[in-house]
Write a protein that holds these residues in place. Sequence first.
Motif, PDB file in Angstrom:
ATOM      1  N   GLU A  37      32.779 -10.457  62.404  1.00  0.00           N
ATOM      2  CA  GLU A  37      33.838  -9.470  62.180  1.00  0.00           C
ATOM      3  C   GLU A  37      33.323  -8.343  61.312  1.00  0.00           C
ATOM      4  O   GLU A  37      32.651  -8.577  60.310  1.00  0.00           O
ATOM      5  N   ASP A  38      33.640  -7.104  61.716  1.00  0.00           N
ATOM      6  CA  ASP A  38      33.240  -5.964  60.890  1.00  0.00           C
ATOM      7  C   ASP A  38      34.420  -5.065  60.548  1.00  0.00           C
ATOM      8  O   ASP A  38      34.381  -4.385  59.544  1.00  0.00           O
ATOM      9  N   ALA A  44      38.323  -5.708  60.023  1.00  0.00           N
ATOM     10  CA  ALA A  44      39.335  -6.773  59.974  1.00  0.00           C
ATOM     11  C   ALA A  44      40.573  -6.449  60.807  1.00  0.00           C
ATOM     12  O   ALA A  44      41.208  -7.350  61.360  1.00  0.00           O
ATOM     13  N   ARG A  61      40.667  -5.174  63.629  1.00  0.00           N
ATOM     14  CA  ARG A  61      40.362  -5.272  65.058  1.00  0.00           C
ATOM     15  C   ARG A  61      39.759  -6.629  65.400  1.00  0.00           C
ATOM     16  O   ARG A  61      38.642  -6.726  65.900  1.00  0.00           O
ATOM     17  N   PRO A  62      40.497  -7.728  65.140  1.00  0.00           N
ATOM     18  CA  PRO A  62      39.937  -9.070  65.364  1.00  0.00           C
ATOM     19  C   PRO A  62      39.638  -9.366  66.833  1.00  0.00           C
ATOM     20  O   PRO A  62      38.848 -10.273  67.123  1.00  0.00           O
ATOM     21  N   ALA A 105      34.791  -8.666  68.979  1.00  0.00           N
ATOM     22  CA  ALA A 105      33.819  -9.546  68.324  1.00  0.00           C
ATOM     23  C   ALA A 105      32.773  -9.953  69.352  1.00  0.00           C
ATOM     24  O   ALA A 105      33.079 -10.033  70.542  1.00  0.00           O
ATOM     25  N   PRO A 106      31.562 -10.212  68.878  1.00  0.00           N
ATOM     26  CA  PRO A 106      31.002 -10.007  67.548  1.00  0.00           C
ATOM     27  C   PRO A 106      30.534  -8.560  67.371  1.00  0.00           C
ATOM     28  O   PRO A 106      30.728  -7.720  68.253  1.00  0.00           O
ATOM     29  N   TRP A 107      29.861  -8.300  66.255  1.00  0.00           N
ATOM     30  CA  TRP A 107      29.471  -6.944  65.875  1.00  0.00           C
ATOM     31  C   TRP A 107      27.994  -6.843  65.516  1.00  0.00           C
ATOM     32  O   TRP A 107      27.449  -7.712  64.831  1.00  0.00           O
TER      33      TRP A 107
END
Length: 162
Positions: A75-76, A78, A80-81, A84-86
């Motif tokens: 997560e980068d 929060a 925009r859950p 993923a991933p980032w």
Amino acid sequence: MQEAFTLQRLNADSPHVPVVAKWTFETWGQQLHPGRTFAEAVEETRQECGKRGVPSLFVALENGVAVGTASLIAEDIASRPELAPWLASVFVLPQWRGRGIASQLVQRVEQEARENGIECFYLYTPDQQALYQRLGWQEQERIAYGGETVTIMSRQLSADID
């Protein structure tokens, strides 16, 4: 002539962890995480040092000295859950920029994602869209984040064939 450097996965006990934490703390830390201490940044960096997949943290070394970093994290942003991933924390020391190090770090993170079954992942950047577009990333949207306008970009890996 291009300088020789190597890319290495960082382990949590690596002596390079505090160096990488210092770079990210000084570059983005107070803007994105007001009130976070350097000690907390070091601990977060250690937590990003996975053995494979998400999370993973890589460092570019020249004669054993760290000159750049990039990571693959869960997560980068929060808020925009669903994304993923980032790809995160792509950083090269100013005196080492323009030598292809950032591109190779990004490609190493892409390789890590691909090897672990990730078909699509994301990044955000306020000002490096051209670099990522050259590497195959696509612009998704622009949002306000961390006090500035950033571009969220994605990279599809499922169609890539090595």
